[in-house]
Design an enzyme around this catalytic site. Sequence first.
Site, short mmCIF file in Angstrom:
data_model
loop_
_atom_site.label_atom_id
_atom_site.label_comp_id
_atom_site.label_asym_id
_atom_site.label_seq_id
_atom_site.Cartn_x
_atom_site.Cartn_y
_atom_site.Cartn_z
NE ARG A 139 24.45 51.44 143.53
CZ ARG A 139 24.59 52.21 142.45
NH1 ARG A 139 24.56 51.67 141.25
NH2 ARG A 139 24.74 53.51 142.59
CD GLU A 158 27.48 62.86 136.17
OE1 GLU A 158 28.26 62.04 135.64
OE2 GLU A 158 26.66 62.56 137.03
CE LYS A 180 24.97 60.84 134.18
NZ LYS A 180 25.09 59.42 133.95
CB SER A 184 18.20 58.76 138.10
OG SER A 184 19.15 57.86 138.57
N GLY A 185 20.17 60.72 139.98
CA GLY A 185 20.57 61.45 141.18
C GLY A 185 19.86 61.11 142.47
N GLY A 186 19.22 59.94 142.54
CA GLY A 186 18.52 59.58 143.77
C GLY A 186 17.00 59.69 143.64
NE ARG A 196 22.08 56.96 142.34
CZ ARG A 196 22.24 58.11 143.02
NH1 ARG A 196 21.87 58.16 144.27
NH2 ARG A 196 22.75 59.16 142.44
#
Length: 411
Positions: free
Chosen positions: A89, A234, A276, A318-320, A352
């Site tokens: 990142r 998760e 999650k 949010s997973g993308g 993200r």
Amino acid sequence: MAPCFAPSVALTALTPHASPLSASSFVPSNVPALQPRSQRCSLRMTFEAGLFETENPYAAQLKQTAQYIASRGSGILASDESNSTTGKRLATIGLENTEQNRRRWRQLLYTADIGDYISGAIMFEETLYQSAEDGTPFVDILRAKGIVPGIKVDTGLTALPRTKGETATTGLDGLPERCKKYYQQGARFAKWRAVMRIGKADGAPSDAAILENAHALARYAHISQANGLVPIVEPEVLLDGDHPIEETAYYTERVLSFTFRALNEYDVCLDAALLKPNMVNPGTDSTQQVDAQTVAKYTLQTMMRGVPPAMPGIHFLSGGMSDQEATENLNLLNSIPGSENAPWSLNFSYGRALQMAVLRTWAGDDANKDKAQQLLAALAKANGEAQLGKYTGPHPSPGGKTRNFQPLRLV
Ligand code: 13P
């Protein structure tokens, strides 16, 4: 399974009722006739007290922490990227992957004005022990804002043998000792990420992958509770693939079902745990077009079918999804008909969707720090409002409709 919150109560036998149907009238003669219920099993069971409450010295604190984190109107900042992911990142804004740069980035996040909308922050191990420039430990900065420090306790993914590229999560070895250390350092909740993908061509997720991941999640959750940390479980079903939304719904439900079965087997107290999961979307390469209402409808249906009401909060990753999608979907989830019956808080634990635009705004230059922090505060507020179903927009993220995909990461 031992009940996790059972009053001291004796369940005396239920009155067996006469069946209008005679069992022997429709079964072959070599099958023994059904016995009346009272003879098949003893229905007299005595629960002295919930084992969890009597055996776990942290029981009350764990339940309180889980409820606090799941409070309405606030959610979790997931900032627990490993050093390697953080490095990737930072590279996008031209910064070197040094301890100092990782610390500067996390300091920007934790010193922003986010306390009203963020109730927990997940940290990576290095970050849990870091301090701001003025020497104040990050955990103290968070606690002063009413944010519970959390810790990622898994150590990443490894290939699962005899599957086609499916993964297991590592990190159980030495976990009790690590949890004790993290608790001492101020962490009060712990995350473990299991990853499954949908692939029609190769039969993923295989039962082997689902079982392995459910088992590891249950072992970690039990160890976390035994050492004073609320597990945030998760089981992520990835967005990658060309499958329609119905398939995501089916596999997410199946994964949840295996996961809760395993949590029960390991006596994990659900009142003192959080979930999650992924939201239910079509695969990213699917040609199927669905609107946000449909995503909310399938996601709510899947959670209603798969998640016991004892759990205080469901914190979606949010997973993308784009920053805007993540907020709008959460808002709809909390406002569509039926959401009023949800027994848990439908909440967020975004990485993200809370961070990427902030990172771009900062760009590694502290002259942009205030602007970046204001953006993070605005994103936290938008998602806090969405948790209440009260988000009205416009969305604060510049370029907020761009999806935040990244390749499957193994660490
Ligand atoms: P994303 O919101 O970026 O999916 O990350 C959440 C997370 O913590 C994944 O483990």
